[in-house]
Design an enzyme around this catalytic site. Structure first.
Site, PDB file in Angstrom:
ATOM      1  N   ASP A 180      14.502 -44.608  -4.606  1.00 25.38           N
ATOM      2  CA  ASP A 180      13.167 -45.198  -4.591  1.00 25.38           C
ATOM      3  C   ASP A 180      12.494 -44.774  -3.291  1.00 25.38           C
ATOM      4  OD1 ASP A 180      14.266 -46.521  -6.758  1.00 25.38           O
ATOM      5  OD2 ASP A 180      13.539 -48.498  -6.152  1.00 25.38           O
ATOM      6  N   SER A 186      13.841 -45.607   6.148  1.00 26.84           N
ATOM      7  CA  SER A 186      14.692 -44.420   6.200  1.00 26.84           C
ATOM      8  C   SER A 186      14.034 -43.301   5.408  1.00 26.84           C
ATOM      9  CB  SER A 186      16.072 -44.725   5.611  1.00 26.84           C
ATOM     10  OG  SER A 186      16.487 -46.032   5.904  1.00 26.84           O
TER      11      SER A 186
END
Length: 265
Positions: A85, A226
């Site tokens: 995602d 991230s």
């Protein structure tokens, strides 16, 4: 902090590995469970979507597993699918460099620290998936193939928010790990995980050589935003035109793990 002198001085401490490690230690403690409900509410996370057995700390919650039926993996062999995602930018690799709109330029050589491998991606694509704290932080292999031993590159822990990406080449400064995968349909590719501010650990399940399969879990990030980067060689992949158009305008497109974003040529 990225815009002021005093802020940049403070950043030197904040992006260091000891600070990231200490943050990870706190978020691994049982006392960190107390912030889970407020975090989920603030970030609009629907707890009904996840498997929440045996959550003993905030980090356990952060890398929670989603119910499998909510992330079906596209199984059409000719399709190129997403490993996670996130918010996607598709950027061509030109003269060894990546020129993302509204972000700092970086080179593939600096990213990989391997000149010969970097040259193999000339004219190909750099797919940048930016994960925010509200995203699902487990990720899979983007394609079936045979992987080599993971490469670990130490570094610092800048945030991957747009303001930092505009200020400097964050991806070639941050701590990162990458896997070279000889895929069945797209040739020799790279899938890379990049740590970010307060991310103490990139946890990959299979760091050694192995056969891997599209959609199989590769690993997870612990707390923080991230990035995952996928490098694809020239003339092997066709990317959805809407994704390319959005990226050319400096826009990121929301995607979910397992969806198709293109296919073989």
């Amino acid at each position: 902090m990225y815009k002021t002198k005093m802020g940049r001085i403070f950043l030197r401490l904040l992006i260091s590995k000891p600070v990231s490690d200490f943050s990870g230690f706190l978020l691994d403690s049982k006392f960190s469970k107390s912030i889970i409900k407020s975090f989920a509410k603030k970030n609009n996370i629907d707890l009904n979507d996840y498997i929440l057995d045996d959550i003993g700390s905030f980090n356990d919650f952060f890398c929670r597993r989603i119910k499998p039926e909510l992330r079906p993996i596209d199984t059409e062999e000719s399709h190129l699918v997403t490993p996670c995602d996130g918010l996607l930018k598709v950027i061509p690799i030109e003269e060894g460099k990546v020129f993302p709109v509204k972000q700092s330029i970086f080179t593939i050589k600096d990213l990989l620290q391997d000149d010969e491998l970097a040259e193999s991606f000339e004219g190909g694509y750099c797919l940048v998936y930016r994960l925010c704290v509200n995203h699902y932080h487990r990720y899979g292999y983007f394609e079936t193939g045979v992987k080599k031993q993971d490469v670990v590159i130490p570094g610092v822990y800048h945030t991957v928010r747009p303001i930092a990406l505009e200020a400097g080449p964050v991806f070639v400064q941050n701590s990162r790990q990458y896997t070279v995968i000889e895929t069945e349909r797209f040739g020799k590719c790279v899938q890379m995980e990049v740590g970010a501010m307060l991310v103490g650990r990139i946890v990959n399940e299979q760091p050694s050589e192995a056969s891997v399969f599209r959609g199989a879990e590769k690993g997870h990030f612990e707390y923080g935003g991230s990035t995952i980067i996928v490098l694809i060689p020239k003339n092997v992949a066709r990317i959805d035109e809407k994704l390319i158009a959005a990226s050319n305008n400096g826009e990121e497109t929301p995607v979910v793990m397992g969806q198709s974003i293109g296919g073989t040529i």
